[in-house]
Every structure is written in C-alpha cells, then in structure tokens.
Design a protein around this motif. Sequence first.
Motif, short mmCIF file in Angstrom:
data_model
loop_
_atom_site.label_atom_id
_atom_site.label_comp_id
_atom_site.label_asym_id
_atom_site.label_seq_id
_atom_site.Cartn_x
_atom_site.Cartn_y
_atom_site.Cartn_z
N ALA A 175 10.70 75.42 -15.43
CA ALA A 175 9.80 75.58 -16.56
C ALA A 175 10.51 75.38 -17.90
CB ALA A 175 9.15 76.96 -16.53
N GLY A 176 11.82 75.62 -17.92
CA GLY A 176 12.57 75.39 -19.15
C GLY A 176 12.76 73.92 -19.46
N GLY A 177 12.64 73.06 -18.44
CA GLY A 177 12.78 71.62 -18.64
C GLY A 177 14.22 71.16 -18.60
N ASP A 178 14.40 69.84 -18.59
CA ASP A 178 15.72 69.21 -18.64
C ASP A 178 16.61 69.64 -17.48
OD1 ASP A 178 17.74 67.60 -19.61
OD2 ASP A 178 18.52 69.13 -20.99
N VAL A 179 16.07 69.52 -16.24
CA VAL A 179 16.81 69.85 -15.03
C VAL A 179 16.83 68.63 -14.12
CG1 VAL A 179 16.86 71.31 -12.95
CG2 VAL A 179 16.18 72.30 -15.14
N ASP A 180 17.96 68.34 -13.53
CA ASP A 180 18.07 67.26 -12.56
C ASP A 180 17.38 67.72 -11.28
OD1 ASP A 180 18.73 65.33 -10.71
OD2 ASP A 180 20.89 65.42 -11.05
N THR A 181 16.24 67.12 -10.94
CA THR A 181 15.46 67.57 -9.79
C THR A 181 15.62 66.65 -8.58
OG1 THR A 181 13.51 66.38 -10.62
CG2 THR A 181 13.74 68.70 -11.25
N SER A 182 16.63 65.80 -8.59
CA SER A 182 16.88 64.97 -7.41
C SER A 182 17.40 65.84 -6.27
CB SER A 182 17.88 63.86 -7.73
OG SER A 182 19.12 64.41 -8.16
N ILE A 183 17.20 65.37 -5.04
CA ILE A 183 17.57 66.15 -3.85
C ILE A 183 19.09 66.16 -3.67
CG2 ILE A 183 17.36 66.30 -1.34
CD1 ILE A 183 14.81 67.01 -2.78
N VAL A 208 20.21 72.59 -9.97
CA VAL A 208 20.08 74.06 -9.91
C VAL A 208 21.09 74.60 -8.91
CG1 VAL A 208 18.56 76.01 -9.43
CG2 VAL A 208 17.62 73.93 -10.49
N ARG A 209 21.87 75.57 -9.35
CA ARG A 209 22.83 76.26 -8.50
C ARG A 209 22.44 77.74 -8.40
NH1 ARG A 209 25.25 71.93 -6.23
NH2 ARG A 209 22.97 71.71 -6.17
N LYS A 210 23.10 78.47 -7.52
CA LYS A 210 22.87 79.91 -7.45
C LYS A 210 24.20 80.65 -7.39
CE LYS A 210 21.75 79.30 -2.56
NZ LYS A 210 20.62 79.09 -1.65
N LEU A 211 24.23 81.79 -8.06
CA LEU A 211 25.43 82.62 -8.07
C LEU A 211 25.58 83.24 -6.69
CD1 LEU A 211 27.54 83.51 -10.22
CD2 LEU A 211 26.26 85.66 -10.38
N ALA A 212 26.80 83.23 -6.16
CA ALA A 212 27.04 83.80 -4.85
C ALA A 212 26.93 85.33 -4.90
CB ALA A 212 28.43 83.40 -4.35
N PRO A 213 26.54 85.96 -3.79
CA PRO A 213 26.56 87.43 -3.75
C PRO A 213 27.95 87.97 -4.07
CG PRO A 213 25.39 86.55 -1.84
CD PRO A 213 26.03 85.38 -2.54
N ALA A 214 28.00 89.21 -4.54
CA ALA A 214 29.26 89.91 -4.84
C ALA A 214 30.11 89.15 -5.84
CB ALA A 214 30.05 90.16 -3.55
N THR A 215 29.46 88.47 -6.77
CA THR A 215 30.17 87.66 -7.76
C THR A 215 29.80 88.11 -9.17
OG1 THR A 215 30.26 85.75 -6.29
CG2 THR A 215 30.52 85.32 -8.65
N ILE A 216 30.80 88.15 -10.04
CA ILE A 216 30.56 88.39 -11.46
C ILE A 216 31.22 87.23 -12.20
CG2 ILE A 216 32.60 89.91 -11.69
CD1 ILE A 216 30.81 91.53 -13.71
N ALA A 217 30.44 86.59 -13.07
CA ALA A 217 30.91 85.39 -13.78
C ALA A 217 30.74 85.59 -15.28
CB ALA A 217 30.14 84.16 -13.32
N THR A 218 31.71 85.11 -16.04
CA THR A 218 31.70 85.28 -17.49
C THR A 218 31.88 83.94 -18.17
OG1 THR A 218 32.64 87.51 -17.31
CG2 THR A 218 32.82 86.40 -19.44
N TRP A 219 30.99 83.65 -19.14
CA TRP A 219 31.10 82.45 -19.96
C TRP A 219 31.51 82.85 -21.37
CZ3 TRP A 219 27.98 82.61 -15.79
CH2 TRP A 219 27.87 81.46 -15.00
N GLU A 220 32.61 82.30 -21.82
CA GLU A 220 33.05 82.54 -23.19
C GLU A 220 32.21 81.70 -24.15
OE1 GLU A 220 35.17 84.84 -23.83
OE2 GLU A 220 35.90 85.20 -21.79
N ALA A 221 32.32 82.00 -25.43
CA ALA A 221 31.52 81.30 -26.43
C ALA A 221 31.83 79.81 -26.48
CB ALA A 221 31.73 81.93 -27.80
N ASP A 222 33.01 79.40 -26.02
CA ASP A 222 33.34 77.97 -26.03
C ASP A 222 32.98 77.28 -24.71
OD1 ASP A 222 35.24 78.90 -24.28
OD2 ASP A 222 36.97 78.40 -25.55
N GLY A 223 32.30 78.02 -23.81
CA GLY A 223 31.83 77.44 -22.57
C GLY A 223 32.75 77.60 -21.38
N ARG A 224 33.95 78.14 -21.59
CA ARG A 224 34.86 78.37 -20.46
C ARG A 224 34.28 79.45 -19.56
NH1 ARG A 224 39.25 80.87 -22.09
NH2 ARG A 224 38.43 81.23 -24.19
#
Length: 598
Positions: A175-183, A208-224
């Motif tokens: 719904a947000g748009g701009d997603v690669d919807t190829s298989i 579209v990806r999904k975060l794995a269970p038992a995972t914590i992910a952090t994005w810094e302001a510069d995208g790292r």
Amino acid sequence: MCGFAGEARFEPATTGTLSLPAADIDAVVRMGATMHARGPDGAGAFQQGNVALAHRRLRIIDLSEHSQQPMSDPALGLTIAFNGCLYNYRALREELAASGYRFFSDGDTEVVLKSFHAWGAKCVERFDGMFAFAIHERDTGRLTLARDRLGIKPLYYSEAPGRLRFASTLPALLAGGDVDTSIDPVALHHYLAWHSVVPPPHTMLRGVRKLAPATIATWEADGRCTSQRYWQLSVRADPQFASLAPSEREREVEDALRSAVRRRLVADVPVGVLLSGGVDSSLIVALLAELGATELRTYSIGFEAAGGEAGDEFRWSDLVAQRFGTRHQQIRIPTSELMDALPETIAAMSEPMASYDNVAFWLLSREVSKSVKVVQSGQGADEVFAGYHWYPKLVGSADAAGDYARVFFDSDHAGYLDTVSDAFATDDASRAYVERAFAASASADAVERALQLDATVMLADDPVKRVDNMTMAWGLEARVPFLDHELVELAARLPLDDKLGDGGKRVLKAIGRRLLPTEVVDRPKGYFPVPILKHIDGPVLALARDSLTDRRALERGLFRRETVERLLAAPSQHITPLRGSRLWQLALLEMWLRARGL
C-alpha cells in the motif's frame, strides 16, 4: 495485539552535519489503514524528521487512551510502535519503577519503551511474550526493529536507496507503493517444495523481506544496519535430565506448561480457548479450569464430510467441554459458506499458505471474535514435542537432511523444475537450506535436528503465521502457551523417548492421562479437517481450473501448462506426503497474487 507500519529515511554520512530527509507520512498512513482488522479499536500516526509511524490498536491491556500508539516519551526521546503482548510486563514495571522510572499508562507498551531506555537492545532478553516493535530515537535518528524469539508476531520490511519501510503485514508495504513485486525464485522454490515454508529473509516478492525471529536490528541515521540474533534454541537431550525418573520429567513439563497458560491470562478482557478436541488444546482447558477460570468459553469448528473423510472432531471437543463445564460453542460450516469465505481468507494472508485449514481458522475466528477478543490455542505442541508422523521415520537416519526432505517436502527439486517455467528455474534452495541448518545443529541425531529446524523455522512460517493472519483478520488475539520460550527450552532437553514414545508426545499424553478423559488422549491423531480442499472436486476444482487457465495466469507464466493440465485431470492422484493437494498449492498461489493486485 495490533498492527504497525513505518518509514525511515537515511542519508549517507558526509563531512559536516548529517541532514536527514523527511519521512513520507502519507505513505505510512496508507500502510497503516490496510491493517484496520488487526486493530479495530484505535489508530494513530507520528512523524518526527526522518521517521514516521502508524499504528492500529486492539485494546487488550490498559483499555484507556493512555496506551494509544505510536507512544512517545519526550523526556526519554523515544517513540514506539508495538504489536503483541508482554506477559511479564508488571514485574518489569516494578523493577523499572524502583530504578526511578515514572509511568503514565498501565499497559505493556510503555514498559517496552522504558525497558529499551534502561537496558538498550538487551531488553528483549528480559521479555516473556510475543512481540514485534519499532523504536525511534529522537536525538540520533536511529531506528530499532525487533521480533520475539519464536516469531509469533510478524515483521516485514522493504529497502530502497535511502529508505526503509516496515509493517506487520506484507500488504501494508504494498500500500505504500514503490515495491519490487516480481516473484523471488528462491521463495517460489521453498513454497512449492517445503510445504509453503518460506524462511526469512525471503518472501514471495523480491522487494519484501521479513525479519527473522529472535532478531533485533538497528539502522543508524546514515543507513548503516547491524543485527543480532539474541536467542538460540538447541534441541539436544540432556543426560542429567534423562537420569530423572519419567514422572519427575513429566512434573517439570506440567509445571512449565501451567506457568505458560497462567502467563497468557494477562488481559483486561475475557480469554477463551480454541478447542479442537486434541490433547494440546484440551490440556490448556484443563489447566485453565485448575487455575480457577470460570465461565470459560471454548470453541470448535466442523465442516461437511468429503471423500469419505469426516469434517469435524466434535465428539472429542464435547467430552472436554463437558468434563470442565465450559461454555462451549460448536460452529458448523456448510460447504457453500466455506466456498464463499475462500476469497477473503486468501486476502487475509500476508504470504501464500496452501494448508487447507486456513479457511477453517478464518471462519472460526470470525465466530469467536463475536464474543471474545483473546484466545489460547494449542499450536506448537506437535513441533516442540514431536507429535507429527514424520519424526519416527527419521530415527537412526544416516542421511538426516535427505530423509527429512523425503518425509516432509511436497516436491523434490526435479518436481519443482517440472512445475515452473524456465524463467523461475533455480538451484535446490530448500534442500540446501535444510542441509545448512542440520549441519549447524549441536546434535548428531536426525530427529533432534528436525525438531530444532521445525521449532525455529517451519513453525513460524507455517502454523504460527497461519494462526496470526487468520485470527487477526477478525481482531482476535491468539496466544500460544506451547511456544512459551521457557517451555520450549525445557522440551529441547528431554530424551527423545519422552517425545517419540506413545505414538508421539509421550510426556504430554502422560500428563493428559491424569487431567483429561482417557478417550481424548488415546484417540487417533487428528488434524484440522477441511476435507473438500484436500479432495479437490466440484466447486473447488472449478475454482482451481479457472484460476490456473485464464488469461492472467497464462500471461504470468509461472507454471508449465502441461503440468497444470496433468494436475487438473486427476487432482486426487497428486497428494503430497503431508496430505495436501499439489493442485491446490498452485491455484492458491495464483489466487493470492490476484488478491494482492499483482
């Protein structure tokens, strides 16, 4: 239980001050609006600089406006969007209050927020519950996403240059748009070979990806981005535990299950039970009755017979309801109503799921949600305590991965290549995944390796995802005591005979013989019956034919036409080792793509 969505914008670090672009709040609001069913009781949106969040709320704990989301604490500089339930939030709140934190709400969301401030990313190690959350740090622009240990709550994301979007459902991202919807060919291989199990990070769509269970992910302001897995399950019999008398091990499992059931009573609304009449859900009813639950509501569903196969298990659920005096409701669904429900059931799937009990859970949830907002359910017991028929076939295996594939997979690699068009040919991704997982196991035993894989991967991406999608389609929160992480860790240490013995789930059946009618414990193994979707005929066959042979399917070119015609000519001759219909797998995927507008 709720749904949330969000966006973070990044700018690569350069000399001088980092200037962050503003997040697209309009896109995020559109994403949030798609999840009205997950959270029919309230909505909120937030934007601060490079981050925007949207939330849909289902009121379960702290019914007041104080627990509305997204929730901000200006003094701490934090904002959160949270989905799930923290069962030990009261104990954590007391600990935080003793450290000087002050609270403005009575719910678990604020406890997650302040726990993050107090203990950082390690806060998740203190949480008992099911959860996914996003936390934005005002002063740094940093964003943190996390998911519970066993993946009970979903979290999808999509990345583009300078941008991250995330949501509780895949359709919200679209719904947000701009997603690669190829298989994604790897995901397609998993779907067709591994009984619809598509392990993270893959989904059917490349974008579209999904975060794995038992995972914590952090994005810094510069995208790292940095991520870590904060919990690992190791299924391996503990010799010291095995040296105890069987009755002592049974007592420990019973105590752990009782604690798990008690924890999942935390709510400011009534809690019911989805009662299939099997040992697992019946044990939950017995323990709730023992804990003093009064006026307990229980629910069972049944369908018309097909192909000589019964469509209900009311005989067994009635026995349990009578024994414990529950307010029991039998829900009978005629075939015509089942057919009418299929399009909405498919539309409720974040990912294509071919198991034919999806529609059963959707219909059951529709009726249950009319009287309660929270239920406990027996999902997970078969994966944790070895209740499925394929586990004994792995005993003594010298080729664990190969034998697992033979008893579980719906198709081998040759069958996959014979099904899809050349454009979607890929390596044997599913077999390679299983081989890597088995090689990483601490156990040399094939059964224990399979149990570890099933509990940490298959469970989240088949039965647990199914229950989440179908219950939340009706604003119903499903809690799963058998996936309490402490109970799962205890079960992982049991000797194999405690699981494989007595036809599977020996230790649970031993407990059941003390607490349940013996007929329920000694009954044949049952599955959620929807016979008409297994024995493809009549209107279901017509639906499958229309889906796979019309212009849209032919233009999409996913499947070989000769294979589709062979399946349509004799669907009953193409049943998978797990008793599913090969034809239904293909038709379901095509119908799911259409439901997504793809």
